[in-house]
Each structure stands twice: as structure tokens, then as C-alpha cells.
Scaffold this motif. Structure first.
Motif, PDB file in Angstrom:
ATOM      1  N   LEU A   1       0.844  -0.600   0.034  1.00 41.10           N
ATOM      2  CA  LEU A   1      -0.235   0.279  -0.091  1.00 41.10           C
ATOM      3  C   LEU A   1       0.910   1.070  -0.085  1.00 41.10           C
ATOM      4  N   GLN A   2       1.857   1.211  -0.182  1.00 37.84           N
ATOM      5  CA  GLN A   2       3.037   2.121  -0.364  1.00 37.84           C
ATOM      6  C   GLN A   2       2.806   2.252   1.090  1.00 37.84           C
ATOM      7  N   GLU A   3       2.386   4.099   1.026  1.00 32.97           N
ATOM      8  CA  GLU A   3       2.383   4.852   2.657  1.00 32.97           C
ATOM      9  C   GLU A   3       0.937   4.564   2.747  1.00 32.97           C
TER      10      GLU A   3
ATOM     11  N   VAL B   1      12.351  -0.426  10.978  1.00 35.19           N
ATOM     12  CA  VAL B   1      11.524   0.712  10.886  1.00 35.19           C
ATOM     13  C   VAL B   1      10.201   0.981  11.004  1.00 35.19           C
ATOM     14  N   HIS B   2       9.126   0.746  10.340  1.00 35.07           N
ATOM     15  CA  HIS B   2       8.631   0.745  10.253  1.00 35.07           C
ATOM     16  C   HIS B   2       6.861   0.255  10.635  1.00 35.07           C
TER      17      HIS B   2
ATOM     18  N   LYS C   1       1.328   3.619   7.591  1.00 29.39           N
ATOM     19  CA  LYS C   1       1.795   2.819   7.880  1.00 29.39           C
ATOM     20  C   LYS C   1       2.832   2.460   6.683  1.00 29.39           C
ATOM     21  N   HIS C   2       3.924   2.548   6.541  1.00 28.89           N
ATOM     22  CA  HIS C   2       4.968   1.681   5.170  1.00 28.89           C
ATOM     23  C   HIS C   2       5.002   1.265   4.565  1.00 28.89           C
TER      24      HIS C   2
ATOM     25  N   ALA D   1      -5.917  -1.482  10.419  1.00 22.06           N
ATOM     26  CA  ALA D   1      -5.097  -1.872  10.448  1.00 22.06           C
ATOM     27  C   ALA D   1      -5.249  -2.693   9.150  1.00 22.06           C
ATOM     28  N   PRO D   2      -4.384  -2.455   8.081  1.00 22.84           N
ATOM     29  CA  PRO D   2      -4.104  -3.734   7.266  1.00 22.84           C
ATOM     30  C   PRO D   2      -3.320  -4.675   7.235  1.00 22.84           C
TER      31      PRO D   2
END
Length: 370
Positions: A180-182, A346-347, A213-214, A321-322
């Protein structure tokens, strides 16, 4: 993240039809769904389940892309096509029944392409994908999925970051991947406030929290090795998916019951080669797992089609949240496990797992009994 679709106004008829859904996820989420254009690649058993669920959810349009000829063997799982349509493309054969599910959704067939794109949609120009908020790919090989994921990222803009989903069912095994990219979504949180001194009954206050989310492209998890990515904690099905997608790349088809013994030998050879290249243990994919990878099991199509459509709804509506980023279905225990498989954390924001040895590359965040 999908922002361009939020301006769709619901009519009275739409509000009445989607009343139960609006009660579940709200008017704004349904407005986003009613403004979303979806591309679905592959309309076999899994694709039919995804199409049915997304049409019933009430998107603006869904475009079907599958130029494979409908055959008798498809009817074990493909319920949108009629037997009288044998010989037509699967997309054309599916469109009539799909439209009947929800007349308010524009169900259409993708326009034909030329050259390599005629048989492989990943070769279509980026401008073709820019028309959609969500692209779902089923029935493609690994190289096609990687090209398609990259095309979606290139075609994205600041106001329309195309959500890319890949999924498939191989016999009793299934997988789902999302990029989903960002992505920005809303999560509901509850806080309990102690009651007053007379009744002592606590009160619950619900608040909405915006979370970003990233996601990583498909190329990243598939490029990890056993040592560099520390894949020891990921489910064995992840490696099985790589084997089956590679088989499809090299043979232009799935393993077939009609050539079961010969295809099993090919699968073993691919397994041994990929595990050696990855540095994974040789016994991580058993022969019995390969033997369960023929055809499409109808119940698994229903399960994975439900999961994938659910993720599309969450991505477009921006509610809840996906999954991030793999869901692997394990038939032996009838369990779906969600992993984030990436180079770093990191994310990362995950619930605690029962596993003690947590890897930065792949952490199981959810387990779901089916």
C-alpha cells in the motif's frame, strides 16, 4: 493511501442499499468505496471470489482482465461463468453474473492490448494502471508480479498511491501480499474510566487514532536470503510460494494433475535450487507440501478471496489496520498467519507473537483460525 475517492456523495438509493455496511464502518468509508476503481487480474476460482466480495462491498467500478479461454476444468471453482460460455475469455464469461450481484457497480472488461501485454498485463503502460486506486493480481508468475508492482508504484501520484495486492491459491495452499506504499488509516482505541462512587460502573470512551504505515514492494521480501534476511522465523509456506511462482514462470502454467509425476519432479528441482540459492535448510519444504499444490481447492479460494477482499475494503475505506505484508495459509492446521517480511523494522508496529525468537526481517503479527 487513497485520497481522490473521498468526494463521492451517496445517493438515497445507495445509502439504503449499503445501510448495514454504513453502520459497520461509517458514511465516509462507504463514500470512499463508492469512488474506488478496482482492477482485478485473473478470474479463475480465487478471482471469482474476490470479484464477488468487492462488487457486494459497493465500489464504483471493477475491471476484469483475463483473456484465458474458459474451460470445463474451471467450473470446479469459477462460479461467475456459465457453461454455455465455454470458449469465451474468463473475463467476458464472468461479467453478466458479476453485474447481477450489484447493479450499482460498473463491472467491465479491460480493453485488449497488443504485443507482450496481450498475454502478460505487467507489460501494459503505466498510464493504464493510473486509472485505478487498487490493482489485484492473481494467476501471474513471479517476474510478472514484480514488474506489475513496480508499474503501480511508478504510476502513483501524491493523491493516488495505487494499492497493489497479489494473491493465489495452489491446491490447499494460499498466499496474499499487499503493498500500500504509504497508507494512512484510522484505528479505534478504547479507554476505561472508573465509574462514580455511587454506582461504581466504569465508562468506556472510544477514540480514533490516525496511523501511517509504510509498505515495501514485493521485490524486497523475495530478494532476502536466509542469512541476510534472517528468515528462520517465517512460515515454510513463504518458500513454497516462491517455488510455485517460479514453476509458473518457467512453465507458463500451474502444476497439473494430468502430468502430476513429471511436474512433481520439476517442483522438486526448483525447490532444491531456490533453497540452495537462499541458503535455507533443504527439508523446509516437504514433498507432501508439493503434492498438495495442484489445482485450486474451492474452500481455500473462498477463504483467501474473503481475506483479500477484506484488505481491499480496509485499504480504500482507510478504516482499521491492514495486513502488512504477507498472509500465508497453512492447510494442515487451517490457519492463516500474517508476517511482515522486509529488510528492516523501521516502520514495524506489531502485536506480540508467541514466538520467542523475533527476527527483524519477518515477524508474525497475527494468527487466524479458519
Amino acid at each position: 493511501m487513497v485520497e481522490t475517492v473521498s468526494g463521492h456523495e451517496l445517493t438515497e438509493d445507495e445509502a439504503a442499499l449499503y445501510d448495514r455496511q454504513i453502520r459497520l464502518w461509517g458514511v465516509e468509508s462507504q463514500r470512499r468505496l463508492r469512488g474506488a476503481n478496482i482492477l482485478l487480474i485473473g478470474v479463475k476460482g480465487l478471482g471469482a471470489e474476490i470479484c464477488k466480495n468487492i462488487v457486494l462491498a459497493g465500489v464504483k467500478s471493477i475491471t476484469l482482465l483475463d483473456y484465458g479461454a474458459l474451460a470445463e476444468e474451471d467450473f470446479g471453482t469459477q462460479f461467475l461463468a456459465a457453461r454455455s460460455d465455454v470458449g469465451k475469455t474468463r473475463a467476458e464469461a464472468s461479467i453478466t453474473r458479476a453485474r447481477r450481484l450489484n447493479p450499482m457497480v460498473d463491472v467491465k472488461v479491460a480493453p485488449p492490448a497488443t504485443g507482450d501485454a496481450e498475454t502478460d498485463p505487467s507489460f501494459r503502460p503505466d498510464s493504464f494502471f493510473s486509472e485505478f486506486q487498487v490493482v489485484i493480481a492473481t494467476g501471474l508468475g513471479m517476474s510478472s508480479l514484480l514488474r506489475l508492482n513496480s508499474a503501480c508504484r511508478r504510476a502513483s501520484t501524491e493523491t493516488n498511491k495505487i494499492c497493489f495486492f497479489a494473491g493465489d491459491v495452489f491446491g490447499f495452499h494460499g498466499f496474499l501480499f499487499s503493498d500500500l506504499q504509504e497508507h494512512v488509516h484510522v484505528e479505534k482505541t478504547q479507554a476505561i474510566i472508573p465509574g462514580n462512587t455511587k454506582s461504581g460502573v466504569p465508562a468506556t470512551i472510544t477514540s480514533n487514532t490516525t496511523v501511517t504505515k509504510h509498505f515495501v514492494p514485493l521485490e524486497e521480501p523475495f530478494s532476502l536470503t536466509w542469512n541476510s534476511g534472517n528468515l528462520a522465523n517465517v512460515h515454510d509456506s513463504f518458500f513454497l510460494v516462491k517455488v510455485l511462482l517460479t514453476f509458473r514462470d518457467e512453465n507458463g502454467r500451474n502444476p497439473s494433475i494430468s502430468s502430476k509425476d513429471a511436474d512433481l519432479e520439476k517442483l522438486k528441482a526448483i525447490r532444491n535450487r531456490l533453497l540452495s540459492e537462499t541458503g535455507a535448510p533443504e527439508d523446509i519444504i516437504s514433498d507432501s507440501a508439493l503434492e498438495k499444490s495442484y489445482g485450486e481447492a474451492c474452500p481455500v479460494c473462498a477463504i483467501m478471496g474473503g481475506f483479500l477482499a477484506q484488505e481491499v475494503v480496509k485499504a480504500v475505506s482507510q478504516m482499521d489496520a491492514p495486513f502488512d505484508n504477507f498472509l500465508l495459509f497453512e492447510p494442515d492446521v487451517c490457519e492463516g498467519v500474517v508476517y511482515r517480511i522486509a529488510k528492516d523494522t523501521v516502520h514495524r508496529s506489531f502485536k506480540k507473537s508467541k514466538k520467542k525468537d523475533q527476527s527483524p526481517a519477518c515477524t508474525p503479527s497475527k494468527k487466524m483460525k479458519v
